[in-house]
Design a protein around this motif. Structure first.
Motif, PDB file in Angstrom:
ATOM      1  N   SER A   1      -2.254  -5.975   2.888  1.00 27.44           N
ATOM      2  CA  SER A   1      -1.001  -5.551   2.262  1.00 27.44           C
ATOM      3  C   SER A   1      -0.242  -4.608   3.193  1.00 27.44           C
ATOM      4  O   SER A   1      -0.844  -3.725   3.818  1.00 27.44           O
ATOM      5  N   PRO A   2       1.075  -4.759   3.296  1.00 28.52           N
ATOM      6  CA  PRO A   2       1.851  -3.858   4.159  1.00 28.52           C
ATOM      7  C   PRO A   2       1.836  -2.423   3.634  1.00 28.52           C
ATOM      8  O   PRO A   2       1.765  -2.187   2.425  1.00 28.52           O
ATOM      9  N   ILE A   3       1.886  -1.469   4.554  1.00 31.00           N
ATOM     10  CA  ILE A   3       1.946  -0.048   4.182  1.00 31.00           C
ATOM     11  C   ILE A   3       3.414   0.293   3.941  1.00 31.00           C
ATOM     12  O   ILE A   3       4.212   0.340   4.877  1.00 31.00           O
ATOM     13  N   ARG A   4       3.767   0.559   2.677  1.00 26.81           N
ATOM     14  CA  ARG A   4       5.182   0.721   2.340  1.00 26.81           C
ATOM     15  C   ARG A   4       5.620   2.175   2.334  1.00 26.81           C
ATOM     16  O   ARG A   4       6.708   2.497   2.820  1.00 26.81           O
ATOM     17  N   TYR A   5       4.820   3.067   1.743  1.00 26.85           N
ATOM     18  CA  TYR A   5       5.190   4.476   1.631  1.00 26.85           C
ATOM     19  C   TYR A   5       4.025   5.373   2.032  1.00 26.85           C
ATOM     20  O   TYR A   5       2.853   5.019   1.848  1.00 26.85           O
ATOM     21  N   VAL A   6       4.371   6.572   2.533  1.00 27.88           N
ATOM     22  CA  VAL A   6       3.438   7.687   2.664  1.00 27.88           C
ATOM     23  C   VAL A   6       4.043   8.861   1.918  1.00 27.88           C
ATOM     24  O   VAL A   6       5.169   9.285   2.219  1.00 27.88           O
ATOM     25  N   VAL A   7       3.328   9.380   0.939  1.00 27.86           N
ATOM     26  CA  VAL A   7       3.788  10.513   0.152  1.00 27.86           C
ATOM     27  C   VAL A   7       3.098  11.779   0.653  1.00 27.86           C
ATOM     28  O   VAL A   7       1.863  11.834   0.714  1.00 27.86           O
ATOM     29  N   ILE A   8       3.871  12.794   1.012  1.00 29.03           N
ATOM     30  CA  ILE A   8       3.332  14.089   1.419  1.00 29.03           C
ATOM     31  C   ILE A   8       3.301  14.977   0.181  1.00 29.03           C
ATOM     32  O   ILE A   8       4.343  15.278  -0.406  1.00 29.03           O
ATOM     33  N   THR A   9       2.107  15.419  -0.211  1.00 37.21           N
ATOM     34  CA  THR A   9       2.001  16.168  -1.470  1.00 37.21           C
ATOM     35  C   THR A   9       2.416  17.625  -1.340  1.00 37.21           C
ATOM     36  O   THR A   9       2.843  18.229  -2.330  1.00 37.21           O
ATOM     37  N   HIS A  10       2.272  18.208  -0.142  1.00 44.60           N
ATOM     38  CA  HIS A  10       2.689  19.608   0.038  1.00 44.60           C
ATOM     39  C   HIS A  10       2.742  19.918   1.532  1.00 44.60           C
ATOM     40  O   HIS A  10       2.149  19.200   2.345  1.00 44.60           O
TER      41      HIS A  10
ATOM     42  N   VAL B   1       0.839  -1.194   0.000  1.00 44.12           N
ATOM     43  CA  VAL B   1       0.000   0.000   0.000  1.00 44.12           C
ATOM     44  C   VAL B   1       0.875   1.245   0.000  1.00 44.12           C
ATOM     45  O   VAL B   1       1.877   1.314   0.728  1.00 44.12           O
ATOM     46  N   VAL B   2       0.473   2.237  -0.807  1.00 44.92           N
ATOM     47  CA  VAL B   2       1.089   3.566  -0.781  1.00 44.92           C
ATOM     48  C   VAL B   2       0.008   4.563  -0.390  1.00 44.92           C
ATOM     49  O   VAL B   2      -1.068   4.598  -0.993  1.00 44.92           O
ATOM     50  N   VAL B   3       0.298   5.371   0.622  1.00 42.74           N
ATOM     51  CA  VAL B   3      -0.642   6.358   1.147  1.00 42.74           C
ATOM     52  C   VAL B   3      -0.229   7.743   0.660  1.00 42.74           C
ATOM     53  O   VAL B   3       0.970   8.058   0.597  1.00 42.74           O
ATOM     54  N   PHE B   4      -1.218   8.563   0.352  1.00 39.92           N
ATOM     55  CA  PHE B   4      -0.957   9.936  -0.064  1.00 39.92           C
ATOM     56  C   PHE B   4      -1.589  10.880   0.953  1.00 39.92           C
ATOM     57  O   PHE B   4      -2.807  10.991   1.050  1.00 39.92           O
ATOM     58  N   ASP B   5      -0.734  11.515   1.737  1.00 42.28           N
ATOM     59  CA  ASP B   5      -1.061  12.488   2.780  1.00 42.28           C
ATOM     60  C   ASP B   5      -1.529  11.820   4.059  1.00 42.28           C
ATOM     61  O   ASP B   5      -2.244  10.821   4.047  1.00 42.28           O
ATOM     62  N   ALA B   6      -1.081  12.432   5.192  1.00 39.26           N
ATOM     63  CA  ALA B   6      -1.071  11.721   6.477  1.00 39.26           C
ATOM     64  C   ALA B   6      -2.071  12.216   7.504  1.00 39.26           C
ATOM     65  O   ALA B   6      -2.027  11.758   8.643  1.00 39.26           O
ATOM     66  N   GLN B   7      -2.961  13.162   7.136  1.00 40.78           N
ATOM     67  CA  GLN B   7      -3.976  13.681   8.041  1.00 40.78           C
ATOM     68  C   GLN B   7      -3.400  14.686   9.060  1.00 40.78           C
ATOM     69  O   GLN B   7      -2.203  14.836   9.222  1.00 40.78           O
ATOM     70  N   PHE B   8      -4.331  15.385   9.735  1.00 38.40           N
ATOM     71  CA  PHE B   8      -3.993  16.544  10.562  1.00 38.40           C
ATOM     72  C   PHE B   8      -3.503  16.180  11.959  1.00 38.40           C
ATOM     73  O   PHE B   8      -2.732  16.926  12.560  1.00 38.40           O
TER      74      PHE B   8
END
Length: 312
Positions: free
Chosen positions: A75-84, A50-57
């Motif tokens: 599925s394992p959580i592999r990446y978290v992408v911070i968009t800004h 799993v790839v996550v986009f943005d991590a919440q407040f």
């Protein structure tokens, strides 16, 4: 001016799968409640990771995101992408890192996080939303990149990260392209069918909105062709519709705010005792200009940055 104290009430979240075939992977959407500013975090499950986009407040919201992922996939959580570098995108990295994720952001986003964190921490503590002990800790990033990065996942899946030439809603903007499902994740660059946060990027300890640069950043999205744009709030939409609607909104809101600011003789009125009334009036004008858009509280609490830039 910030959003007043918000109880961290029950999270309103949805896990909406795209129409893409299972073999291409599945994109899910987790959405916070108003305590997290109705923020979307998307997560892409390839079936193997799993790839996550943005991590919440906040960290509790991020943990709710982790729980939602676990409810839909092993599925394992592999990446978290911070968009800004806005706090609803990076404050919650802790629980995601604890779940095994590598935190990814551009060099520019990683460099901006400390200043944004300090500004927002002071503001939210001052308005009583958090205390010194309860505001989320400063986020750190594990993997950075300059302009582009391809995340090579297990099997044939890839995700392409690109820093836009123009900053958009914040001081810098990364978008993520998922070729297998023709998806483009763009953070708060697009608020489709809802109002936008018009504070601007936090630069040198102050908000610096630039709607011209934001519109130019939207133009850049057309380079990805016939994709579906998934923004940080609101609905997903085909790229041409998303870009045109957001640019129309920015032009309209620029006119609304300029007209209102021009009618106020005292520029200090926007920071004094009468400020709340002025921001409520601007919200009402925005609601009249765009009656079909939801989440107008984003105007009430975020437009101060645009007002300040037009009243200097």
């Amino acid at each position: 001016m910030q959003r007043p104290a918000l109880a961290l009430a029950a999270v309103l979240c949805c896990a909406a799968a795209c129409d893409a075939p299972e073999a291409a992977g599945t994109l899910h959407t987790f959405t916070s409640d108003a305590a997290g500013f109705d923020t979307h975090s998307f997560y892409y499950d390839t079936g193997r990771e799993v790839v996550v986009f943005d991590a919440q407040f906040t960290e509790p919201l991020a943990q709710a995101l982790v729980d939602d992922i676990r409810a839909h996939t092993d599925s394992p959580i592999r990446y978290v992408v911070i968009t800004h570098p806005n706090p609803d995108k990076f404050n919650g990295v802790g629980p995601l890192r604890a779940a095994g994720a590598t935190i990814v952001a551009s060099d520019a986003t990683a460099a901006a996080i400390p200043g944004v964190h300090a500004y927002k921490r002071a503001a939210f503590i001052a308005n009583g939303t958090f205390t010194e002990d309860t505001y989320p800790p400063e986020a750190t990033v594990d993997l950075t990149f300059a302009d582009t990065l391809q995340l090579d996942l297990l099997g044939d899946a890839t995700i392409e990260l690109q820093v836009l030439a123009n900053p958009g809603v914040s001081s810098t903007q990364t978008v993520a392209h998922i070729p297998a499902i023709d998806a483009l994740i763009v953070g708060d660059l697009v608020h489709h069918d809802v109002h936008a946060w018009l504070e601007g990027g936090i630069v040198d300890g102050a908000p610096r909105p630039d709607l011209t640069a934001w519109s130019a950043a939207l133009d850049e999205l057309r380079a990805w062709g016939d994709v579906t744009v998934h923004g940080g709030r609101g609905a997903s939409a085909p790229v041409e519709l998303a870009v045109a609607a957001q640019q129309d909104y920015l032009r309209g809101m620029d006119e609304v705010v300029r007209e209102y600011v021009a009618g106020v003789d005292d520029p200090d009125a926007f920071t004094g005792d009468a400020a709340a009334g002025h921001y409520a009036a601007i919200t009402e004008a925005a609601r009249a200009a765009f009656p079909e858009r939801g989440l107008d509280y984003l105007i009430t609490y975020g437009v101060y940055g645009l007002v300040a830039s037009l009243s200097e």
